[in-house]
Write an enzyme that holds these catalytic residues in place. Structure first.
Site: not given
Length: 441
Positions: A227, A366, A418
């Site tokens: 990630d 982000y 993930h």
């Protein structure tokens, strides 16, 4: 430096530190300001300016946990969904059961004890306190490894791999498989400081990680991540500082690995190009489905992290739904993260976000990444890759040559999603050993 050499460090404890350190180092958010201790401002300057490595211990005030339970009891729930599936998001029955358990049975003190059983530290890098776990192997030739978590995770993702990686002889490996392990909290996450200004993008974090490893007297090391940890490790590999031997990632960047025709088709929302094989079209279709139906969370945090931040800072159930939704999407058992991780592990992670009030600050990575304009060039150091079957994007090996021209290891495993280290710690640890094996030769 070795842990035993930290003779002049000072301990920082939640509930017993300066007001500024409490706020930046991981205070129990959700408390009223009246619960925060008031101490001399002189102590603030020491932590902010010092490059010392200071031992750290988690001690969340009981008042913060009582406040959390009160808020959970007073939740105002939304109407139920109008569908019989997860297409509108987290289903109320599932979240209500998780919240019921959170309020009545989850024990944060167990999670806190688990963290405090490990050597934890703070050090100031570029004006920001960085929290990290540092476990040295007893094996003499252990390879230093810095490992980075992602969102919506935390250092809790990586705790179960500490034993297998630092003490491999007790977990099916040999002394030659050992690592000295450094696990930092990304700025804005957990007990690391919250950046007070813009600029803490993956490139800057990667540079800070090199400073951290050199500060620990690790002049050569390897890096790993999934990630955001993979994005940060990639950035470190592009910077290629002296001493970085290789990286391992279990998350691949689509933009740098999709064939040019497929990348353009994906950008335009089109169908897979005819040039792709049947197996390649499956990878393309999965990527397109994710962008069309599963990428909204990232679009929000890339453009409006503050807007979503108000709700997840004020409501623990709002925060839980926001994090749980993506955990449920990305585990190897989609829609059933309890099966992959268990309620307590999920709630340890969510509670950490709540107590530190890092729901909003963690989302800003982000925005920072979107604003950075960084050019995704090829990684300059050797790269090892493991593809877990529950991962969102699973490119074939031959797609990676442009992004990773020095690919030294590629393997596809049979289970895990993930959150690979969290879900399958033994398998994950085996992959780390195998991925970096050639670096030790």
């Amino acid at each position: 430096m070795a842990l035993t050499s930290l003779k002049h460090s000072h301990s920082l404890k939640l509930g017993h530190m300066s007001r500024r350190s409490l706020l930046l180092g991981g205070a129990a958010a959700g408390m009223s300001a009246a619960l925060l201790p008031r101490t001399s401002d002189a102590a603030d300057v020491v932590g902010a300016a010092s490059e010392e490595i200071r031992p750290f211990k988690v001690e969340v005030p009981e008042a913060a946990l009582a406040d959390l339970r009160r808020r959970l009891a007073e939740t105002r729930w939304p109407d139920g969904e109008t569908v019989m599936n997860r297409s509108q998001g987290v289903q109320p029955d599932r979240l209500k059961e998780l919240v019921r358990y959170w309020q009545s049975s989850h024990d944060w003190r167990n999670a806190e004890s688990r963290l405090n059983s490990l050597p934890q530290f703070l050090t100031n890098i570029d004006g920001l306190d960085i929290h990290f776990i540092h476990v040295r192997s007893r094996h003499q030739n252990a390879l230093p490894l810095i490992m980075t978590h992602g969102w919506p995770g935390s250092v809790f993702e990586l705790l179960d791999v500490i034993g297998p990686l630092t003490d491999p002889t007790a977990h099916g490996g040999t002394a030659d498989d050992a690592f000295h392990l450094v696990i930092p909290s990304i700025p804005g996450f957990g007990f690391s400081g919250k950046p007070p200004a813009t600029g803490w993008n993956p490139q800057r974090i990667a540079a800070a990680w090199d400073v951290l490893m050199k500060r620990l007297d690790y002049n050569s090391y390897v890096a790993q991540g999934g990630d955001w940890g993979a994005i940060i490790s990639d950035a470190l590999g592009r910077q290629a500082p002296d001493g970085l031997l290789a990286i391992h990632v279990n998350r691949i960047e689509r933009a740098t690995t999709l064939p040019s025709g497929a990348a353009q088709a994906l950008k335009n929302g089109g169908l897979a190009p005819d040039s792709l094989s049947a197996d390649e079209r499956i990878v393309f279709d999965e990527a397109r489905d994710f962008l069309n139906n599963g990428f909204g969370y990232a679009a929000i945090m890339s453009t409006r992290p503050e807007t979503i931040g108000y709700g997840i800072a004020d409501s623990p159930v709002g925060l839980a739904a926001w994090l749980y939704d993506k955990i449920a999407d990305w585990v190897f058992t989609p829609g059933d993260p309890e099966q992959a991780l268990g309620k307590d592990a999920i709630l340890d992670n969510i509670t950490l976000y709540w107590l530190t009030n890092t729901g909003p600050s963690s989302g800003r990575i982000y925005w920072e990444n979107a604003m950075s304009g960084a050019k995704l060039t090829a990684v300059k150091v050797p790269v090892a890759v493991t593809i877990f079957p529950g991962e969102v994007y699973k490119p074939p090996k031959h797609w990676l040559s442009k992004a990773y021209p020095k690919l030294i290891y590629y393997n596809r495993v049979s289970k895990g999603g993930h959150f690979a280290a969290w879900e399958e710690p033994e398998l994950f640890s085996q992959e780390i050993r195998a991925g970096f094996k050639s670096v030790r030769l």
